[in-house]
Motif scaffolding. Sequence first.
Motif, PDB file in Angstrom:
ATOM      1  N   PHE A  19      -0.559  -1.095  -9.235  1.00 40.42           N
ATOM      2  CA  PHE A  19       0.618  -1.924  -9.021  1.00 40.42           C
ATOM      3  C   PHE A  19       0.305  -3.423  -9.136  1.00 40.42           C
ATOM      4  CE2 PHE A  19       1.343   2.021  -6.588  1.00 40.42           C
ATOM      5  CZ  PHE A  19       2.449   2.491  -7.271  1.00 40.42           C
ATOM      6  N   HIS A  20      -0.922  -3.771  -9.513  1.00 39.77           N
ATOM      7  CA  HIS A  20      -1.356  -5.143  -9.794  1.00 39.77           C
ATOM      8  C   HIS A  20      -1.209  -6.122  -8.631  1.00 39.77           C
ATOM      9  CE1 HIS A  20      -1.756  -3.731 -13.871  1.00 39.77           C
ATOM     10  NE2 HIS A  20      -0.503  -3.286 -13.827  1.00 39.77           N
ATOM     11  N   PRO A  21      -1.731  -5.761  -7.463  1.00 38.58           N
ATOM     12  CA  PRO A  21      -1.738  -6.736  -6.363  1.00 38.58           C
ATOM     13  C   PRO A  21      -2.757  -7.849  -6.657  1.00 38.58           C
ATOM     14  CG  PRO A  21      -3.017  -4.821  -5.759  1.00 38.58           C
ATOM     15  CD  PRO A  21      -2.398  -4.515  -7.088  1.00 38.58           C
ATOM     16  N   LYS A  76      -7.146   2.907  -2.721  1.00 37.94           N
ATOM     17  CA  LYS A  76      -7.429   1.610  -3.336  1.00 37.94           C
ATOM     18  C   LYS A  76      -7.183   1.666  -4.844  1.00 37.94           C
ATOM     19  CE  LYS A  76     -10.662  -2.100  -2.577  1.00 37.94           C
ATOM     20  NZ  LYS A  76     -11.933  -2.520  -2.021  1.00 37.94           N
ATOM     21  N   GLU A  77      -7.687   2.698  -5.493  1.00 40.86           N
ATOM     22  CA  GLU A  77      -7.455   2.868  -6.931  1.00 40.86           C
ATOM     23  C   GLU A  77      -5.970   3.028  -7.238  1.00 40.86           C
ATOM     24  OE1 GLU A  77      -9.473   2.581  -9.645  1.00 40.86           O
ATOM     25  OE2 GLU A  77     -10.829   1.779  -8.113  1.00 40.86           O
ATOM     26  N   HIS A  78      -5.281   3.776  -6.409  1.00 42.31           N
ATOM     27  CA  HIS A  78      -3.842   3.976  -6.590  1.00 42.31           C
ATOM     28  C   HIS A  78      -3.098   2.647  -6.493  1.00 42.31           C
ATOM     29  CE1 HIS A  78       0.104   5.797  -6.408  1.00 42.31           C
ATOM     30  NE2 HIS A  78       0.326   5.145  -5.275  1.00 42.31           N
ATOM     31  N   LEU A  79      -3.402   1.844  -5.470  1.00 47.13           N
ATOM     32  CA  LEU A  79      -2.709   0.572  -5.275  1.00 47.13           C
ATOM     33  C   LEU A  79      -2.997  -0.424  -6.388  1.00 47.13           C
ATOM     34  CD1 LEU A  79      -3.129   0.169  -1.420  1.00 47.13           C
ATOM     35  CD2 LEU A  79      -1.029   0.742  -2.668  1.00 47.13           C
ATOM     36  N   ASP A  96       4.205  -1.562   5.128  1.00 49.16           N
ATOM     37  CA  ASP A  96       4.631  -0.339   4.471  1.00 49.16           C
ATOM     38  C   ASP A  96       3.615   0.741   4.834  1.00 49.16           C
ATOM     39  OD1 ASP A  96       6.147   1.424   2.978  1.00 49.16           O
ATOM     40  OD2 ASP A  96       5.958   0.318   1.101  1.00 49.16           O
ATOM     41  N   PHE A  97       3.943   1.970   4.501  1.00 54.18           N
ATOM     42  CA  PHE A  97       3.068   3.082   4.837  1.00 54.18           C
ATOM     43  C   PHE A  97       2.898   4.008   3.649  1.00 54.18           C
ATOM     44  CE2 PHE A  97       4.836   1.734   8.867  1.00 54.18           C
ATOM     45  CZ  PHE A  97       3.738   1.760   9.711  1.00 54.18           C
ATOM     46  N   VAL A  98       1.749   4.657   3.607  1.00 53.54           N
ATOM     47  CA  VAL A  98       1.518   5.769   2.701  1.00 53.54           C
ATOM     48  C   VAL A  98       1.125   6.950   3.574  1.00 53.54           C
ATOM     49  CG1 VAL A  98       0.802   4.406   0.704  1.00 53.54           C
ATOM     50  CG2 VAL A  98      -0.925   5.239   2.318  1.00 53.54           C
ATOM     51  N   ARG A  99       1.326   8.119   3.026  1.00 55.44           N
ATOM     52  CA  ARG A  99       0.856   9.309   3.722  1.00 55.44           C
ATOM     53  C   ARG A  99      -0.010  10.082   2.748  1.00 55.44           C
ATOM     54  NH1 ARG A  99       4.122  13.958   6.842  1.00 55.44           N
ATOM     55  NH2 ARG A  99       2.296  14.879   7.804  1.00 55.44           N
ATOM     56  N   LEU A 100      -1.227  10.302   3.161  1.00 57.41           N
ATOM     57  CA  LEU A 100      -2.218  11.005   2.357  1.00 57.41           C
ATOM     58  C   LEU A 100      -2.720  12.192   3.148  1.00 57.41           C
ATOM     59  CD1 LEU A 100      -4.194   7.795   1.372  1.00 57.41           C
ATOM     60  CD2 LEU A 100      -2.621   9.025  -0.107  1.00 57.41           C
ATOM     61  N   LEU A 122      -1.492  12.452  -2.374  1.00 60.10           N
ATOM     62  CA  LEU A 122      -0.523  11.438  -2.000  1.00 60.10           C
ATOM     63  C   LEU A 122       0.782  12.139  -1.646  1.00 60.10           C
ATOM     64  CD1 LEU A 122       0.163   8.390  -1.821  1.00 60.10           C
ATOM     65  CD2 LEU A 122       0.866   8.546  -4.216  1.00 60.10           C
ATOM     66  N   LEU A 123       1.149  12.104  -0.368  1.00 62.50           N
ATOM     67  CA  LEU A 123       2.363  12.765   0.098  1.00 62.50           C
ATOM     68  C   LEU A 123       3.560  11.822   0.098  1.00 62.50           C
ATOM     69  CD1 LEU A 123       0.837  14.763   3.083  1.00 62.50           C
ATOM     70  CD2 LEU A 123       1.183  15.533   0.729  1.00 62.50           C
ATOM     71  N   ASN A 124       3.356  10.554   0.465  1.00 65.17           N
ATOM     72  CA  ASN A 124       4.394   9.523   0.448  1.00 65.17           C
ATOM     73  C   ASN A 124       3.777   8.224  -0.044  1.00 65.17           C
ATOM     74  OD1 ASN A 124       5.192  11.317   3.053  1.00 65.17           O
ATOM     75  ND2 ASN A 124       7.008  10.604   1.956  1.00 65.17           N
ATOM     76  N   ASP A 125       4.406   7.617  -1.032  1.00 68.99           N
ATOM     77  CA  ASP A 125       3.894   6.393  -1.647  1.00 68.99           C
ATOM     78  C   ASP A 125       4.539   5.159  -1.019  1.00 68.99           C
ATOM     79  OD1 ASP A 125       2.466   4.802  -3.391  1.00 68.99           O
ATOM     80  OD2 ASP A 125       3.234   5.748  -5.213  1.00 68.99           O
TER      81      ASP A 125
END
Length: 173
Positions: free
Chosen positions: A116-118, A110-113, A61-65, A80-83
């Motif tokens: 989501f409780h990985p 890292k804090e954002h992810l 998957d990808f994020v855009r920051l 965060l442009l795309n989650d």
Amino acid sequence: MPDLTLVLDKETIARKVAGVARDISRDYRESELILIGVLKGAFVFLADLMRRLSLEHVTVDFVRLASYGADAHSCGTVCLLNDIAIDVRNKDVLIVEDILDTGLTVAFLKEHLLQFHPRSVKLCAFIDKEERRQVALAPDYTCHRVDKGFLVGYGLDYAEGYRHLPEVYHLKL
């Protein structure tokens, strides 16, 4: 003409990516690994890396920051442009980044992810450059370390240019 000095040639890049892929494959052989690529810079590295992994279960998957804009220096604010679009709960996540520089972007991600409780969140950086590091952060996997300089090529850009170069260069600004 821009002033470019070769830092990593194609063969060296391929060798270093293969070595990191072996380490990741060994460490995640019993996992369902999710690679989270940071756009735009990491897409070239992530594509090469994932093709070299010898794992049964890999999801991408990808994020855009954004933190740089069109300048050569981080503005210090990460947006965060795309989650992510996939569920990472109880999964092993590996952030794939082109360059770990100030560390602000990766620390933010890292804090954002973690929300989501990985099961785990680790970092794989193509380039580790500590010259301007602002947070105590080190990659779990890295292909190459540099002390300083502005690098372009192999996905790394300056004002959206130079990403297409197949090798990594120091760009004299």
